[in-house]
Motif scaffolding. Structure first.
Motif, PDB file in Angstrom:
ATOM      1  N   VAL A 254       0.855  -1.184  -0.031  1.00 44.59           N
ATOM      2  CA  VAL A 254       0.082  -0.156   0.042  1.00 44.59           C
ATOM      3  C   VAL A 254       0.924   1.042  -0.043  1.00 44.59           C
ATOM      4  CG1 VAL A 254      -1.590   1.544   1.283  1.00 44.59           C
ATOM      5  CG2 VAL A 254      -1.966  -1.075   1.279  1.00 44.59           C
ATOM      6  N   ILE A 255       0.557   2.202  -0.892  1.00 49.59           N
ATOM      7  CA  ILE A 255       1.578   3.378  -0.999  1.00 49.59           C
ATOM      8  C   ILE A 255       0.484   4.780  -0.615  1.00 49.59           C
ATOM      9  CG2 ILE A 255       2.838   4.849  -2.430  1.00 49.59           C
ATOM     10  CD1 ILE A 255       3.327   2.440  -4.256  1.00 49.59           C
ATOM     11  N   PHE A 256       0.810   5.394   0.206  1.00 45.26           N
ATOM     12  CA  PHE A 256       0.258   6.407   0.639  1.00 45.26           C
ATOM     13  C   PHE A 256       0.838   7.810   0.341  1.00 45.26           C
ATOM     14  CE2 PHE A 256      -1.478   3.704   3.764  1.00 45.26           C
ATOM     15  CZ  PHE A 256      -3.098   3.876   3.692  1.00 45.26           C
ATOM     16  N   ASP A 257       0.400   8.633  -0.884  1.00 41.68           N
ATOM     17  CA  ASP A 257       1.051   9.918  -1.220  1.00 41.68           C
ATOM     18  C   ASP A 257       0.362  10.643  -2.179  1.00 41.68           C
ATOM     19  OD1 ASP A 257       2.791  11.546  -2.434  1.00 41.68           O
ATOM     20  OD2 ASP A 257       4.589  10.015  -2.254  1.00 41.68           O
TER      21      ASP A 257
ATOM     22  N   ILE B 211       4.047  -1.065   3.753  1.00 35.96           N
ATOM     23  CA  ILE B 211       3.424   0.183   3.611  1.00 35.96           C
ATOM     24  C   ILE B 211       4.418   1.265   3.342  1.00 35.96           C
ATOM     25  CG2 ILE B 211       1.822   2.047   4.553  1.00 35.96           C
ATOM     26  CD1 ILE B 211       0.624  -0.338   6.184  1.00 35.96           C
ATOM     27  N   LEU B 212       4.188   2.031   2.134  1.00 29.70           N
ATOM     28  CA  LEU B 212       4.963   3.154   1.686  1.00 29.70           C
ATOM     29  C   LEU B 212       4.174   4.380   2.361  1.00 29.70           C
ATOM     30  CD1 LEU B 212       6.453   2.362  -1.576  1.00 29.70           C
ATOM     31  CD2 LEU B 212       7.286   1.681   0.710  1.00 29.70           C
ATOM     32  N   MET B 213       4.575   5.407   3.201  1.00 28.28           N
ATOM     33  CA  MET B 213       4.020   6.502   3.756  1.00 28.28           C
ATOM     34  C   MET B 213       4.862   7.759   3.447  1.00 28.28           C
ATOM     35  SD  MET B 213       1.400   7.438   5.477  1.00 28.28           S
ATOM     36  CE  MET B 213       0.712   6.093   6.351  1.00 28.28           C
ATOM     37  N   ASP B 214       3.993   8.774   2.693  1.00 29.50           N
ATOM     38  CA  ASP B 214       4.528  10.039   2.447  1.00 29.50           C
ATOM     39  C   ASP B 214       4.280  10.898   3.730  1.00 29.50           C
ATOM     40  OD1 ASP B 214       5.292  12.224   1.045  1.00 29.50           O
ATOM     41  OD2 ASP B 214       3.269  12.635   1.008  1.00 29.50           O
ATOM     42  N   ASN B 215       5.112  11.898   3.934  1.00 28.90           N
ATOM     43  CA  ASN B 215       5.132  12.784   5.181  1.00 28.90           C
ATOM     44  C   ASN B 215       4.062  13.626   5.061  1.00 28.90           C
ATOM     45  OD1 ASN B 215       6.336  13.859   7.542  1.00 28.90           O
ATOM     46  ND2 ASN B 215       6.906  15.426   6.463  1.00 28.90           N
ATOM     47  N   TRP B 216       3.660  13.845   3.937  1.00 23.26           N
ATOM     48  CA  TRP B 216       2.742  15.161   3.784  1.00 23.26           C
ATOM     49  C   TRP B 216       1.370  14.664   3.170  1.00 23.26           C
ATOM     50  CZ3 TRP B 216       3.909  19.012   6.383  1.00 23.26           C
ATOM     51  CH2 TRP B 216       5.491  19.558   6.526  1.00 23.26           C
ATOM     52  N   ILE B 217       0.903  13.423   3.713  1.00 24.41           N
ATOM     53  CA  ILE B 217      -0.160  12.938   2.984  1.00 24.41           C
ATOM     54  C   ILE B 217      -1.563  13.644   3.772  1.00 24.41           C
ATOM     55  CG2 ILE B 217       0.077  11.055   4.840  1.00 24.41           C
ATOM     56  CD1 ILE B 217      -1.581  10.591   1.242  1.00 24.41           C
TER      57      ILE B 217
END
Length: 125
Positions: free
Chosen positions: A10-13, A54-60
């Motif tokens: 899962v990628i959150f960006d 999981i890949l998590m962006d800082n500014w999501i």
């Protein structure tokens, strides 16, 4: 049919370009990729997929990557899924530690780095 374990990520960006590039690369390597442009209802999103990583962006949006990661890490069922934190922020290591992520990846990253960090985190898991 191969009987390899299904690899889900899962990628959150909120950057659609990053999502599409990462998804393309990872699908080529046999991953089932799920992408989200916000981290709202994150427990429901992740629970429904049960990813390996999981890949998590800082500014999501909306809460931000730190709160989103902490929310996952406080959940008994989801806390053991490794999180790779990514950001262009120079303090990324501090941010990742604060969030409780297993590792981090500085933006901009190249695709070899992306593969390497995912493989490393899976080996440790």
């Amino acid at each position: 049919m191969s009987n390899t374990v299904e690899k889900k990520i899962v990628i959150f960006d909120d950057d659609e370009d990053i999502l599409s590039i990462c998804a393309y690369i990872l699908e080529e390597q046999g991953w089932e990729v799920h992408t989200f442009t916000d981290c709202n209802n994150i427990v429901e999103k992740v629970s429904g997929i049960r990813p390996s990583v999981i890949l998590m962006d800082n500014w999501i949006p909306d809460a931000g990557g730190i709160v989103a990661t902490q929310t996952l890490k406080q959940n008994e069922e989801l806390k053991n899924i490794p999180v790779v934190y990514f950001s262009a922020n120079s303090d990324i290591q501090l941010l990742a530690d604060h969030a409780g992520a297993e590792t981090y990846l500085a933006k901009p990253f190249d695709l070899d780095e992306l593969e390497k960090v995912i493989n490393e985190v899976l080996e440790k898991a």
